[in-house]
Design an enzyme around this catalytic site. Structure first.
Site, PDB file in Angstrom:
ATOM      1  N   GLY A  14       0.873  -1.167  -0.009  1.00 31.11           N
ATOM      2  CA  GLY A  14       0.109   0.154   0.231  1.00 31.11           C
ATOM      3  C   GLY A  14       0.914   1.154   0.198  1.00 31.11           C
ATOM      4  O   GLY A  14       2.305   1.126   0.037  1.00 31.11           O
ATOM      5  N   ARG A  17       0.482   6.027   4.654  1.00 30.21           N
ATOM      6  CA  ARG A  17      -0.720   6.143   5.484  1.00 30.21           C
ATOM      7  C   ARG A  17      -1.844   5.751   4.666  1.00 30.21           C
ATOM      8  O   ARG A  17      -3.001   6.078   4.543  1.00 30.21           O
ATOM      9  CB  ARG A  17      -1.017   7.836   5.513  1.00 30.21           C
ATOM     10  CG  ARG A  17      -0.105   8.739   6.386  1.00 30.21           C
ATOM     11  CD  ARG A  17       0.317   7.908   7.710  1.00 30.21           C
ATOM     12  NE  ARG A  17       1.230   6.949   7.698  1.00 30.21           N
ATOM     13  CZ  ARG A  17       2.461   7.066   7.806  1.00 30.21           C
ATOM     14  NH1 ARG A  17       3.069   8.324   7.825  1.00 30.21           N
ATOM     15  NH2 ARG A  17       3.276   6.113   7.703  1.00 30.21           N
ATOM     16  N   LYS A  20      -1.842   0.200   5.802  1.00 28.96           N
ATOM     17  CA  LYS A  20      -1.542  -1.167   5.359  1.00 28.96           C
ATOM     18  C   LYS A  20      -1.002  -1.940   6.717  1.00 28.96           C
ATOM     19  O   LYS A  20      -1.238  -2.970   6.789  1.00 28.96           O
ATOM     20  CB  LYS A  20      -0.263  -1.163   4.291  1.00 28.96           C
ATOM     21  CG  LYS A  20       0.741  -0.395   4.532  1.00 28.96           C
ATOM     22  CD  LYS A  20       1.549  -0.038   3.284  1.00 28.96           C
ATOM     23  CE  LYS A  20       2.818   0.683   3.674  1.00 28.96           C
ATOM     24  NZ  LYS A  20       2.612   1.880   4.586  1.00 28.96           N
ATOM     25  N   SER A  21      -0.340  -1.277   7.439  1.00 31.83           N
ATOM     26  CA  SER A  21       0.209  -1.831   8.812  1.00 31.83           C
ATOM     27  C   SER A  21      -1.055  -2.194   9.594  1.00 31.83           C
ATOM     28  O   SER A  21      -0.800  -3.166  10.300  1.00 31.83           O
ATOM     29  CB  SER A  21       1.153  -0.724   9.498  1.00 31.83           C
ATOM     30  OG  SER A  21       2.265  -0.463   8.919  1.00 31.83           O
ATOM     31  N   HIS A  55       2.888   3.321  16.067  1.00 34.32           N
ATOM     32  CA  HIS A  55       2.402   1.937  15.777  1.00 34.32           C
ATOM     33  C   HIS A  55       2.405   1.182  17.343  1.00 34.32           C
ATOM     34  O   HIS A  55       1.428   0.122  17.259  1.00 34.32           O
ATOM     35  CB  HIS A  55       3.722   1.393  14.966  1.00 34.32           C
ATOM     36  CG  HIS A  55       3.523   1.517  13.453  1.00 34.32           C
ATOM     37  ND1 HIS A  55       3.395   0.572  12.750  1.00 34.32           N
ATOM     38  CD2 HIS A  55       3.014   2.748  12.759  1.00 34.32           C
ATOM     39  CE1 HIS A  55       3.142   1.162  11.489  1.00 34.32           C
ATOM     40  NE2 HIS A  55       2.956   2.415  11.512  1.00 34.32           N
ATOM     41  N   ARG A  56       3.367   1.499  17.907  1.00 38.06           N
ATOM     42  CA  ARG A  56       3.183   0.466  19.289  1.00 38.06           C
ATOM     43  C   ARG A  56       2.028   0.715  20.173  1.00 38.06           C
ATOM     44  O   ARG A  56       1.455  -0.049  20.694  1.00 38.06           O
ATOM     45  CB  ARG A  56       4.535   0.938  20.175  1.00 38.06           C
ATOM     46  CG  ARG A  56       4.868  -0.092  21.177  1.00 38.06           C
ATOM     47  CD  ARG A  56       5.971   0.342  21.822  1.00 38.06           C
ATOM     48  NE  ARG A  56       7.102   0.801  21.312  1.00 38.06           N
ATOM     49  CZ  ARG A  56       8.209   0.053  20.962  1.00 38.06           C
ATOM     50  NH1 ARG A  56       8.081  -1.414  21.478  1.00 38.06           N
ATOM     51  NH2 ARG A  56       9.284   0.222  20.365  1.00 38.06           N
ATOM     52  N   ASP A  89       7.402  -5.230   9.381  1.00 36.98           N
ATOM     53  CA  ASP A  89       6.984  -3.853   8.818  1.00 36.98           C
ATOM     54  C   ASP A  89       8.114  -3.057   9.069  1.00 36.98           C
ATOM     55  O   ASP A  89       8.801  -2.572  10.191  1.00 36.98           O
ATOM     56  CB  ASP A  89       5.864  -3.481  10.021  1.00 36.98           C
ATOM     57  CG  ASP A  89       5.410  -2.123   9.496  1.00 36.98           C
ATOM     58  OD1 ASP A  89       5.406  -1.652   8.667  1.00 36.98           O
ATOM     59  OD2 ASP A  89       4.276  -1.498  10.718  1.00 36.98           O
TER      60      ASP A  89
END
Lengths: 178, 178, 178
Positions: A14, A17, A20-21, A55-56, A89
């Site tokens: 992707g 932003r 995708k993650s 992310h975390r 990732d």
């Protein structure tokens, strides 16, 4: 022993932003096994450190984090198991780490792709699509774009499932044969 | 006489290093007829010459190559036949040749699109999608991006089949009515 | 009273010159109700004025135009009704207006997304996908790209239907449940 409903190798592709993650995390969290987050980022600069933190925060408990900027293949071989699902990732950052470290890009991509079919447990790999804008001005950016495209093609060919994510929504490009 | 299973006009769209040319070559090589590679590139600079060589190596025997940087329409009209399939690689480069030669872009696109329904044999056209990145800084790149988008729209409207390729995987955007 | 066959909230996503606005206009013109064009552009510079004129020429009669560069939410709440369909063209430009005016981007996106389910009539929102090129050199462009991606994700999550347009051809990413 838990049973997994995820194919051995999944590629989530992707834009920046694109969600995708988050989509890849949802895929992993749909599995009963232990969740491993394999981060290829290093918290070198402020922007990246902020991104890693975000992310975390989004990921819930139940994740174990492993950081490896360069030798992705060795870590995948060491960490995969029938009782875990690994999320990588992301591949694009790994590629830029490889380039920056002046390693042999073609060789490293080959090593990664060749290790995928023999892993002991499922892996979900996240990667950026970067080739859909105007041709970059400088030769380095063009080289990176070319390498990233070849990396995505090679991993997609080895993957059982390939999902393109846009605006948070998944579109299947390749499905495991039933 | 051989029978073709490819629609009259196919557009293969994709990003840089997306595998679009390889996909288009496979489409053509699936046909029994003579294969013609219509290259719009000229081996002017090193990067491009290298790229042309890589394409040439990938294609097997059985291809005839025609080079035409500018008058695509005339070459298509001269070369198409019921016993051949032409691959045009690629429209985006042709557009930049047209712009650089200061020809009338709108007129040349119109000529190309209007010739497509009357060609004597099937054609597969490869083109880049370049409009999915951030707005370019300079006006020339913005103009190119706009012209490339209009070219793709016009050819897609005239095509029987349109395929988007990402990471080497095809996604159908338009299919010939059965 | 006329009956509408369009879902309450539609997002049309695409690249530059992808045909996304034309596709959105067709969706709206397929409805019997009054058509409202909500332009977020202001005719500040030459390129933009030209673009606005081209859009205006393409749209037929029967459209009413409203211009609002900043307070999209208030205008949507004021203008939606059971007897009209509003086309917002486009969100990406609205985002850059918000950034330029130094408003709170996160707050404005939240306001917009939260107003969508309660509108009195259907809305079609057009937005650019800008995250599929190479990482931009400058921090402002990276920030814009990140904000645009988050905006698209948030609106897509709130939308009933999401359509990606490439080369003038629509691809459904999300469909209203039947």
């Amino acid at each position: 022993m838990t049973s997994l409903s995820i194919p051995p190798v999944t590629l989530v592709l992707g834009g920046a932003r694109s969600g995708k993650s988050a989509h890849a995390e949802k895929l992993v969290e749909g599995q009963p096994a232990g969740w491993i987050y394999l981060a290829t980022a290093t918290a070198g600069d402020g922007e990246m450190a902020e991104r890693i933190n975000r992310h975390r925060e989004r990921r819930g408990d139940g994740w174990r984090t492993v950081e490896e900027p360069l030798d992705l293949t060795a870590v995948l071989q060491a960490e995969t198991s029938a009782n875990s699902v690994i999320l990588v990732d992301c591949l694009t950052l790994w590629l830029s780490n490889i380039l920056f470290a002046e390693l042999d890009v073609e060789h490293e991509i080959k090593r990664l792709v060749e290790c995928l079919p023999g892993l002991a447990g499922p892996v979900v790999l996240v990667s950026n699509e970067v080739g859909l804008g105007i041709v970059p001005d400088n030769a380095l950016a063009r080289r990176f774009r070319d390498d990233a495209g070849r990396l995505n093609q090679a991993v997609a060919a080895a993957a059982d499932s390939v999902i393109f994510v846009a605006a948070g929504l998944p579109l299947s490009l390749k499905q495991p044969s039933a």
